[in-house]
Design a protein around this motif. Structure first.
Motif, PDB file in Angstrom:
ATOM      1  N   HIS A 159       0.852  -1.191   0.000  1.00 31.05           N
ATOM      2  CA  HIS A 159       0.000   0.000   0.000  1.00 31.05           C
ATOM      3  C   HIS A 159       0.888   1.241   0.000  1.00 31.05           C
ATOM      4  CE1 HIS A 159      -3.885   2.095   1.264  1.00 31.05           C
ATOM      5  NE2 HIS A 159      -2.965   3.058   1.184  1.00 31.05           N
ATOM      6  N   PRO A 160       1.031   1.922  -1.151  1.00 28.16           N
ATOM      7  CA  PRO A 160       1.803   3.170  -1.178  1.00 28.16           C
ATOM      8  C   PRO A 160       1.006   4.312  -0.560  1.00 28.16           C
ATOM      9  CG  PRO A 160       1.154   2.520  -3.408  1.00 28.16           C
ATOM     10  CD  PRO A 160       0.571   1.521  -2.463  1.00 28.16           C
ATOM     11  N   MET A 161       1.716   5.162   0.180  1.00 30.42           N
ATOM     12  CA  MET A 161       1.075   6.278   0.881  1.00 30.42           C
ATOM     13  C   MET A 161       1.744   7.605   0.536  1.00 30.42           C
ATOM     14  SD  MET A 161       0.975   4.597   4.681  1.00 30.42           S
ATOM     15  CE  MET A 161       2.482   3.656   4.478  1.00 30.42           C
ATOM     16  N   GLY A 162       0.917   8.624   0.423  1.00 31.65           N
ATOM     17  CA  GLY A 162       1.438   9.978   0.266  1.00 31.65           C
ATOM     18  C   GLY A 162       1.327  10.788   1.543  1.00 31.65           C
ATOM     19  N   GLY A 163       0.691  10.221   2.565  1.00 26.06           N
ATOM     20  CA  GLY A 163       0.505  10.929   3.828  1.00 26.06           C
ATOM     21  C   GLY A 163       1.687  10.734   4.755  1.00 26.06           C
ATOM     22  N   PHE A 164       2.682  11.598   4.606  1.00 29.39           N
ATOM     23  CA  PHE A 164       3.876  11.561   5.449  1.00 29.39           C
ATOM     24  C   PHE A 164       4.465  12.958   5.531  1.00 29.39           C
ATOM     25  CE2 PHE A 164       5.105  10.442   1.105  1.00 29.39           C
ATOM     26  CZ  PHE A 164       6.122  11.349   0.850  1.00 29.39           C
ATOM     27  N   ASP A 165       5.327  13.166   6.506  1.00 26.71           N
ATOM     28  CA  ASP A 165       5.993  14.447   6.720  1.00 26.71           C
ATOM     29  C   ASP A 165       7.382  14.356   6.089  1.00 26.71           C
ATOM     30  OD1 ASP A 165       7.526  16.572   7.711  1.00 26.71           O
ATOM     31  OD2 ASP A 165       6.545  16.535   9.671  1.00 26.71           O
ATOM     32  N   PRO A 166       7.578  14.938   4.896  1.00 26.69           N
ATOM     33  CA  PRO A 166       8.871  14.806   4.227  1.00 26.69           C
ATOM     34  C   PRO A 166      10.044  15.308   5.058  1.00 26.69           C
ATOM     35  CG  PRO A 166       7.245  15.726   2.725  1.00 26.69           C
ATOM     36  CD  PRO A 166       6.625  15.714   4.091  1.00 26.69           C
ATOM     37  N   ALA A 167       9.877  16.451   5.702  1.00 25.26           N
ATOM     38  CA  ALA A 167      10.990  17.006   6.482  1.00 25.26           C
ATOM     39  C   ALA A 167      11.374  16.061   7.617  1.00 25.26           C
ATOM     40  CB  ALA A 167      10.618  18.384   7.029  1.00 25.26           C
ATOM     41  N   ALA A 168      10.373  15.485   8.285  1.00 27.59           N
ATOM     42  CA  ALA A 168      10.659  14.570   9.389  1.00 27.59           C
ATOM     43  C   ALA A 168      11.385  13.332   8.891  1.00 27.59           C
ATOM     44  CB  ALA A 168       9.360  14.176  10.089  1.00 27.59           C
ATOM     45  N   LEU A 169      10.965  12.794   7.745  1.00 26.56           N
ATOM     46  CA  LEU A 169      11.626  11.605   7.213  1.00 26.56           C
ATOM     47  C   LEU A 169      13.030  11.912   6.725  1.00 26.56           C
ATOM     48  CD1 LEU A 169       8.728   9.758   5.354  1.00 26.56           C
ATOM     49  CD2 LEU A 169       9.790   9.171   7.542  1.00 26.56           C
ATOM     50  N   HIS A 170      13.217  13.072   6.096  1.00 24.87           N
ATOM     51  CA  HIS A 170      14.579  13.463   5.690  1.00 24.87           C
ATOM     52  C   HIS A 170      15.508  13.459   6.907  1.00 24.87           C
ATOM     53  CE1 HIS A 170      14.660  14.583   1.418  1.00 24.87           C
ATOM     54  NE2 HIS A 170      13.419  14.994   1.553  1.00 24.87           N
ATOM     55  N   ARG A 171      15.042  14.058   8.005  1.00 26.43           N
ATOM     56  CA  ARG A 171      15.871  14.135   9.217  1.00 26.43           C
ATOM     57  C   ARG A 171      16.091  12.763   9.837  1.00 26.43           C
ATOM     58  NH1 ARG A 171      12.466  18.466  10.298  1.00 26.43           N
ATOM     59  NH2 ARG A 171      11.287  17.180  11.758  1.00 26.43           N
ATOM     60  N   ALA A 172      15.008  12.040  10.057  1.00 29.75           N
ATOM     61  CA  ALA A 172      15.095  10.785  10.807  1.00 29.75           C
ATOM     62  C   ALA A 172      15.873   9.709  10.072  1.00 29.75           C
ATOM     63  CB  ALA A 172      13.690  10.277  11.118  1.00 29.75           C
ATOM     64  N   LEU A 173      15.835   9.740   8.727  1.00 29.42           N
ATOM     65  CA  LEU A 173      16.449   8.682   7.935  1.00 29.42           C
ATOM     66  C   LEU A 173      17.733   9.129   7.238  1.00 29.42           C
ATOM     67  CD1 LEU A 173      13.148   7.307   6.349  1.00 29.42           C
ATOM     68  CD2 LEU A 173      14.289   6.553   8.462  1.00 29.42           C
ATOM     69  N   ALA A 174      18.184  10.350   7.532  1.00 29.51           N
ATOM     70  CA  ALA A 174      19.421  10.898   6.945  1.00 29.51           C
ATOM     71  C   ALA A 174      19.355  10.932   5.424  1.00 29.51           C
ATOM     72  CB  ALA A 174      20.645  10.116   7.425  1.00 29.51           C
ATOM     73  N   ILE A 175      18.184  11.221   4.875  1.00 24.70           N
ATOM     74  CA  ILE A 175      18.043  11.367   3.423  1.00 24.70           C
ATOM     75  C   ILE A 175      18.458  12.789   3.062  1.00 24.70           C
ATOM     76  CG2 ILE A 175      16.419  11.349   1.489  1.00 24.70           C
ATOM     77  CD1 ILE A 175      14.668   9.441   3.217  1.00 24.70           C
ATOM     78  N   PRO A 176      19.412  12.964   2.165  1.00 21.91           N
ATOM     79  CA  PRO A 176      19.835  14.323   1.821  1.00 21.91           C
ATOM     80  C   PRO A 176      18.672  15.152   1.290  1.00 21.91           C
ATOM     81  CG  PRO A 176      21.338  12.693   0.884  1.00 21.91           C
ATOM     82  CD  PRO A 176      20.148  11.941   1.415  1.00 21.91           C
ATOM     83  N   GLU A 177      18.629  16.407   1.686  1.00 26.35           N
ATOM     84  CA  GLU A 177      17.589  17.307   1.179  1.00 26.35           C
ATOM     85  C   GLU A 177      17.853  17.657  -0.278  1.00 26.35           C
ATOM     86  OE1 GLU A 177      14.849  18.711   2.462  1.00 26.35           O
ATOM     87  OE2 GLU A 177      14.964  18.261   4.604  1.00 26.35           O
ATOM     88  N   ALA A 178      19.098  17.967  -0.598  1.00 32.19           N
ATOM     89  CA  ALA A 178      19.444  18.406  -1.948  1.00 32.19           C
ATOM     90  C   ALA A 178      19.396  17.230  -2.922  1.00 32.19           C
ATOM     91  CB  ALA A 178      20.841  19.027  -1.959  1.00 32.19           C
TER      92      ALA A 178
END
Length: 198
Positions: free
Chosen positions: A133-152
């Motif tokens: 089940h793919p979801m679009g309901g998430f907080d991108p900024a929170a996931l970038h921070r929590a998972l160390a995903i680069p913003e750029a």
């Protein structure tokens, strides 16, 4: 378990396509790491413009710190049901790459290719007896921070919940009425020969 309502294609297709849908009710069954790696391996072989392979995945199996971090980044009603899934996968489009000379270059097709990889994951999960089940309901900024995903140069596209489908009564009551495959618009409203809109 809720049986998918029959969905009739306008034209003959492999039954896997109309049979695929995105339930919310998952059992508490776990998922062996090897099964999740098989699902991710299927995504690896998706179509990719110029073989750039612009998809990236961050995943966690239920009970892991990665899973907890992803679940914490979900928003709205997704927080009610997705934490029961066996695995959560964050799909990320790498929107910037390098040209042959090593110079930065926009990868304007990255979102398309990452979406194709997501469908490959869903279909492989189905072959293993899971649902995705793919979801679009998430907080991108929170996931970038929590998972160390680069913003750029990296755009989070979706979070995919994967697990064994269970009965609708596993869901909070407000989600139960939606626990059925949705219809599709007729193909004639979506595909046009020669000119947009027909």
């Amino acid at each position: 378990m809720t049986d998918p309502a029959p969905r009739t294609p306008d034209h003959p297709v492999d039954p896997a396509f109309p049979a695929r849908w995105s339930p919310r009710a998952f059992t508490d069954a776990g998922m062996p790491p090897a099964d999740l790696l098989t699902v991710l391996e299927a995504a690896r072989w998706s179509p990719s413009a110029s073989n750039t392979q612009p998809w990236r995945f961050v995943y966690g199996l239920r009970g892991s710190t990665g899973f907890a971090a992803i679940a914490e980044g979900l928003t709205g009603g997704n927080r009610d049901w997705a934490p029961r899934a066996a695995a959560l996968v964050v799909t990320v489009a790498q929107t910037e790459g390098r040209d042959a000379g090593g110079n930065p270059r926009a990868q304007r097709w990255a979102e398309h290719d990452t979406g194709a990889a997501g469908l490959a994951m869903a279909l492989q999960a189905e072959r293993l007896g899971y649902r995705a089940h793919p979801m679009g309901g998430f907080d991108p900024a929170a996931l970038h921070r929590a998972l160390a995903i680069p913003e750029a140069g990296h755009r989070i596209m979706a979070v995919i919940a994967i697990g064994r489908q269970g009965p609708a009564d596993l869901l909070p009551e407000q989600h139960r009425p939606r626990e059925t495959p949705g219809p599709r618009q007729p193909l004639a409203e979506l595909a046009f020969e020669g000119r947009f809109g027909g």
